[in-house]
Scaffold this motif. Structure first.
Motif, short mmCIF file in Angstrom:
data_model
loop_
_atom_site.label_atom_id
_atom_site.label_comp_id
_atom_site.label_asym_id
_atom_site.label_seq_id
_atom_site.Cartn_x
_atom_site.Cartn_y
_atom_site.Cartn_z
N ARG A 11 6.46 12.85 -2.14
CA ARG A 11 7.13 11.64 -2.63
C ARG A 11 6.23 10.43 -2.38
N ASN A 12 6.48 9.35 -3.10
CA ASN A 12 5.74 8.11 -2.92
C ASN A 12 6.46 7.19 -1.94
N TYR A 13 5.72 6.65 -0.97
CA TYR A 13 6.30 5.71 -0.01
C TYR A 13 5.30 4.63 0.35
N GLN B 53 0.84 -1.20 0.00
CA GLN B 53 0.00 0.00 0.00
C GLN B 53 0.88 1.25 0.00
N THR B 54 0.67 2.06 -1.03
CA THR B 54 1.51 3.23 -1.26
C THR B 54 0.73 4.50 -0.98
N VAL B 55 1.45 5.49 -0.47
CA VAL B 55 0.84 6.80 -0.23
C VAL B 55 1.71 7.89 -0.82
N ARG B 56 1.09 8.99 -1.16
CA ARG B 56 1.85 10.21 -1.39
C ARG B 56 2.17 10.78 -0.01
N LEU B 57 3.43 10.99 0.24
CA LEU B 57 3.86 11.55 1.51
C LEU B 57 4.16 13.03 1.31
#
Length: 268
Positions: A88-90, A48-52
């Motif tokens: 950034r994506n994390y 599961q990825t989020v924009r941080l």
């Protein structure tokens, strides 16, 4: 590279703050974010990825977008840099809804990288925000086994995938890290998972090259398999080319994600 993704049913801009910062090894740190707004997050597990969103150095606070759809990007880009956050994506390494906390692990590349520099200096109480981007680990049920490959930037994603995996998972896992001290000795996975740690240990090779060459030489199990590979762009593109051209793998059975490009910074 635009992989297939599964989005949550609803998504929200979520403003949080740093709870703690835990150094894991020479090249990794884990930043825990928390706050009541995490009740709006739909945990999906796996990668599961989020924009941080995090403030630039010297900014007094964090200016989050107000739109919970793809128009958020225009909002951010219209802001002057004095107020614009880094984005950034994390991967969400761990989600603990019972205490409204998430962990995000960072591969540290020195202070030249905005995200790495922020992760090094992040202290409790400092603001950050996330926006859910879903999961890309979507294996077909017909796959007999899985091939998971990552350099250090995608290591947290593979570890999160293993955390969510069923006990029946059979997989060959190749994890490249900067040095032996970055190997996670406590990572096991289901009984059918074999983890191959690949430390560069000062070899001077580009991140991802060791993992790519190792998989190319590897004797892999037979049968249909699903591949999830991510990291510096040459790793996923090179491995996909090898699997399709040399091993006859169907393109639809490969999820490949370029997380970053060596020598190029992300826009923002």
């Amino acid at each position: 590279m635009l992989p297939k993704v599964r989005l949550p049913e609803t998504r929200h801009m979520i403003t949080l703050e740093v709870v703690r910062n835990t150094r894991l090894s020479p090249h990794f740190t884990s930043v825990t974010l928390g706050g009541p707004e995490l009740e709006r997050l739909h945990p999906m597990g796996f990668d599961q990825t989020v924009r941080l969103f995090f403030p630039r150095e010297g900014q007094a606070g964090l200016r989050m977008p107000t739109l919970s759809n793809e128009a958020w990007m225009a909002q951010v880009l219209l802001l002057p840099k004095s107020r614009r956050p880094w984005v950034r994506n994390y991967t969400l390494r761990r989600v603990r809804p019972e205490v409204n906390e998430v962990d995000i692990e960072f591969a540290l590349h020195g202070t030249e990288s905005p995200a790495s520099a922020w992760a090094l200096r992040a202290r409790p109480g400092e603001p950050a925000g996330i926006f859910d981007m879903g999961i890309s680990y979507l294996p077909p049920a017909e796959a007999a086994w899985h091939l998971l490959v990552a350099d250090e930037s995608a290591l947290p994603a593979v570890l999160a995938i293993l955390d969510s995996a069923p006990d029946s998972l059979v997989a060959e896992v190749f994890l490249e890290v900067p040095e032996s001290a970055d190997i996670r000795g406590d990572v096991r996975g289901p009984a059918g998972v074999r983890i191959h740690w690949l430390p560069r240990d000062g070899a001077g090779t580009m991140p991802g090259q060791l993992a790519l060459e190792t998989v190319k030489r590897a004797v892999l199990p037979g049968g249909r398999f699903y591949t999830w590979v991510a990291g510096e762009s040459r790793l996923p593109t090179g491995l996909r080319r090898h699997l399709v051209n040399d091993r006859g793998t169907a393109k639809g059975d490969i999820a490949f994600l370029g997380y970053w490009r060596h020598g190029r910074s992300s826009p923002g």
